[in-house]
Design an enzyme around this catalytic site. Structure first.
Site, mmCIF file in Angstrom:
data_model
loop_
_atom_site.group_PDB
_atom_site.id
_atom_site.type_symbol
_atom_site.label_atom_id
_atom_site.label_comp_id
_atom_site.label_asym_id
_atom_site.label_seq_id
_atom_site.Cartn_x
_atom_site.Cartn_y
_atom_site.Cartn_z
ATOM 1 C CE LYS A 97 74.165 52.511 18.171
ATOM 2 N NZ LYS A 97 73.195 53.518 18.646
ATOM 3 C CB SER A 173 75.600 56.216 18.746
ATOM 4 O OG SER A 173 74.262 55.915 19.013
ATOM 5 C CB SER A 197 71.706 57.381 18.334
ATOM 6 O OG SER A 197 72.450 58.297 19.092
#
Length: 503
Positions: A97, A173, A197
Site C-alpha cells: 500500500k 483505502s 480499510s
C-alpha cells in the site's frame, strides 16, 4: 544548520493563542530567554539521526504504470525489489500500500501534497517481507491520506475500479491492494486498516484480508492516521496465504508505541478443515442495520454460516448492543485523533517513544502548510470537525470515546468467552457506484457510509478478517470473522475451513 530564533511578533502570536497576556516588555524578556534555549537544537543538528535499515538492493526503481499496464488502476508504482533467496515467501510477489515506506520508491499516499516524496528507509514490514523471500513488485494506489472508506478521493486519476464492475468502488483505502490481488497481478499485498480499510476492499472486491489485534504487526515506517486505530495486515486470494504472510509480519520491533505484550503464533499450523467444537456467535447487531443493510448480503452470510456448521462448528445468535455505538465512538476518536496526529502533528506528533520518520515529517510538514487547499474533502471535513471539538470542548469527547471504547471492547470480550468467534457481514452492502459528481455530499457519502461493522473493531482492537462468501448481482459479498485478542489462529482456521468446504 542553525535553528532560526523567533521574532517578537511570532512570540506575541503564540502568547495570544495560549492567553498568556504578556506585555511588550515581558515579550522582550522572554524572547531573549527563548533564543538562549535554542543552543540545544544547534547541538541536535550536529548529531546523526536514526533511520530504519535498507538491507536489499532495488533491482529496478520502476515507473508509474498507465493504460493496459494498469488495467484496474490498482498500481501507484511498479518496481522490482527481490528479497532473500530462501524463506517462507520465496517466489511470492507482494505489493505494498502506498503509505508504506520503501526506500528509493516514491510515496504519494494518494495526495498531491506528497508528490515528490521519496523515502530513504524501509518500513519494518518491508524488511520482514524481504527477509522471508518475498519479491516486492510495486506500490498500490490509495485515496487521499487513506482517509476514505470507499476509495473515491485518490490522486492522481484514474483511481482503482472494482474488478467486477468498473462503475463501482473497490472499497476503502487499501482498494489498490485489493484489486491487484483479486485480478491476479500479484500474489499478496499489504493493506492498512483504521476504520476497515483492509476488510472493506476485501469484501467489495472479493479477496481475503485480515487485520490482527492492534499492535500485532509493527506500524513503523508507515504514514500514521491515529495511533490507537492504526493497523496493517495481509490481503491475498486464500486464507492460507494470509496466514503465511501474517507469520512473517507479526511480532514486536521495539520501535512502535502501538505494540505492547504482543503474542504471536504459527498461524499456518493452526489451519484445519475440521471445526468440531468451534462455537460461533452470530452477532445480531451486525445484520439488518437500518438504512444500510441489504437483504442479499445478510442472507449470503447466514448461508456461509450454515457451511461452517456442516464442517463441525456450532452457531447461535448473540447480542452485543454496544456494537451499534461503535461507529460513533470511532468517529469521535478519528476526528480529533487524526487531526492531532495526521495533520497538526505532521504525521507523528509527540509523547511516545519509538521511531520517528523525520524525513517524512520535514517534507509533509512543509508541504501541508503550503498546499493545505489540496487536502481531500474527507480530510478537510475531519480537520474542521476535529479541531473545533478539541478547541471548543477541551478534547473531552475524544477522551470519553476512548473510555467508552474500553467498555465496548469488554462487551466483545464477554461474548467471546462464550464463543470462539463473532460473525457478521463485513459490509452491510455490496459495492456501491462511484459518486456521479465531486460535490461534498456525494464524496462523503461514497467515502464514509460503509463502516458500520468494521470501525468498531478498530476501536476495540480485536482481530477481524473478511472472507469472500459468494456473489449477488455479480458483486462479491464478504463475511467478517472476529476473534479474541491475539487469537488470529482461530480466525484464520475458520476462514480456511470455509474456503476448503466451498471448494
Amino acid at each position: 544548520m542553525s535553528v532560526k530564533r523567533p521574532g517578537i511578533d511570532t512570540l506575541a502570536a503564540i502568547s495570544d493563542y495560549y492567553g498568556f497576556d504578556l506585555s511588550f516588555e515581558e515579550l522582550g524578556e522572554f524572547q531573549s530567554a527563548v533564543a538562549g534555549s535554542m543552543a540545544i537544537y544547534d547541538r541536535l543538528d550536529e548529531l546523526a539521526d536514526e533511520s530504519l535499515p535498507v538491507n536489499y538492493p532495488r533491482a529496478d526503481m520502476g515507473y508509474r504504470p498507465v493504460g493496459d499496464d494498469n488495467p484496474l488502476n490498482g498500481w501507484a508504482w511498479k518496481c522490482s525489489v527481490p528479497g532473500a533467496e530462501e524463506g517462507p515467501l520465496a517466489g511470492r510477489t507482494v505489493a505494498l500500500k502506498d503509505n508504506i515506506a520503501l526506500a528509493g520508491i516514491p510515496m504519494m499516499n494518494g495526495s498531491p501534497i506528497m508528490e515528490g516524496f521519496v523515502p530513504r528507509e524501509d518500513a519494518t514490514v518491508v524488511t520482514r517481507l524481504l527477509d522471508a523471500g518475498a519479491h516486492i513488485t510495486g506500490k498500490t494506489a490509495v485515496p487521499a491520506f487513506c482517509f476514505d472508506g470507499g476509495g473515491c478521493t485518490g490522486y492522481p486519476e484514474p483511481q482503482p475500479v472494482n474488478p467486477h464492475d468498473r462503475e463501482r468502488l473497490a472499497g476503502a483505502s487499501s482498494n489498490g491492494s485489493a484489486v491487484v490481488v483479486t485480478n491476479g497481478e500479484v500474489d499478496m499485498a499489504l493493506g492498512g486498516d483504521q476504520g476497515g480499510s483492509i476488510r472493506l476492499p476485501a469484501s467489495w472486491s472479493g479477496c481475503y484480508g485480515i487485520k490482527g489485534t492492534h499492535g500485532l504487526v509493527p506500524y513503523t515506517g508507515i504514514f500514521p492516521i491515529e495511533l490507537t486505530l492504526d493497523h496493517v495486515g495481509p490481503m491475498a486470494r486464500t486464507a492460507e496465504d494470509c496466514a503465511r504472510m501474517l507469520e512473517v509480519l507479526a511480532g514486536s520491533d521495539g520501535l512502535d508505541p502501538r505494540q505492547y505484550d504482543v503474542r504471536t503464533a504459527k498461524y499456518t499450523e493452526s489451519l484445519s478443515e475440521d471445526l468440531t467444537g468451534i462455537r460461533i456467535g452470530i452477532l445480531r447487531e451486525g445484520f439488518g442495520i437500518a438504512g444500510a443493510s441489504e437483504s442479499d448480503v445478510d442472507a449470503a452470510v447466514k448461508e456461509a454460516i450454515s457451511v461452517l456448521e456442516k464442517v463441525g462448528a456450532r452457531a447461535t445468535e448473540v447480542s452485543v448492543p454496544m456494537h451499534n455505538d461503535g461507529l460513533a465512538l470511532w468517529s469521535a476518536i478519528a476526528f480529533e485523533g487524526a487531526t492531532e496526529l495526521m495533520v497538526r502533528g505532521d504525521g507523528y506528533g509527540t509523547n511516545w517513544r519509538g521511531h520517528y520518520s523525520t524525513q517524512l515529517m520535514d517534507f509533509y510538514g512543509r508541504a501541508r502548510r503550503a498546499r493545505g487547499h489540496d487536502f481531500s474533502d474527507t480530510v478537510k471535513m475531519t480537520v474542521l470537525a476535529g479541531h473545533y471539538m478539541s478547541e471548543q470542548y477541551n478534547r473531552h469527547y475524544y477522551g470519553k470515546a476512548q473510555n467508552i471504547g474500553r467498555r465496548l471492547a469488554r462487551d466483545y470480550d464477554n461474548a467471546l468467552q462464550e464463543y470462539d468467534l463473532l460473525i457478521m457481514p463485513t459490509t452491510a452492502m455490496k459495492a456501491v457506484k462511484r459518486p456521479a459528481d465531486k460535490s461534498l455530499n456525494s464524496t462523503l457519502a461514497g467515502a464514509l457510509s460503509n463502516l458500520h461493522n468494521t470501525a468498531p473493531f478498530d476501536v476495540s482492537g480485536h482481530p477481524a478478517m473478511s472472507v469472500p462468501v459468494g456473489f449477488s448481482e455479480g458483486l462479491p459479498i464478504g463475511m467478517q470473522l472476529v476473534g479474541r485478542r491475539w487469537d488470529e489462529a482461530t480466525v484464520l482456521k475458520v476462514a480456511h475451513a470455509y474456503q476448503v468446504a466451498i471448494g
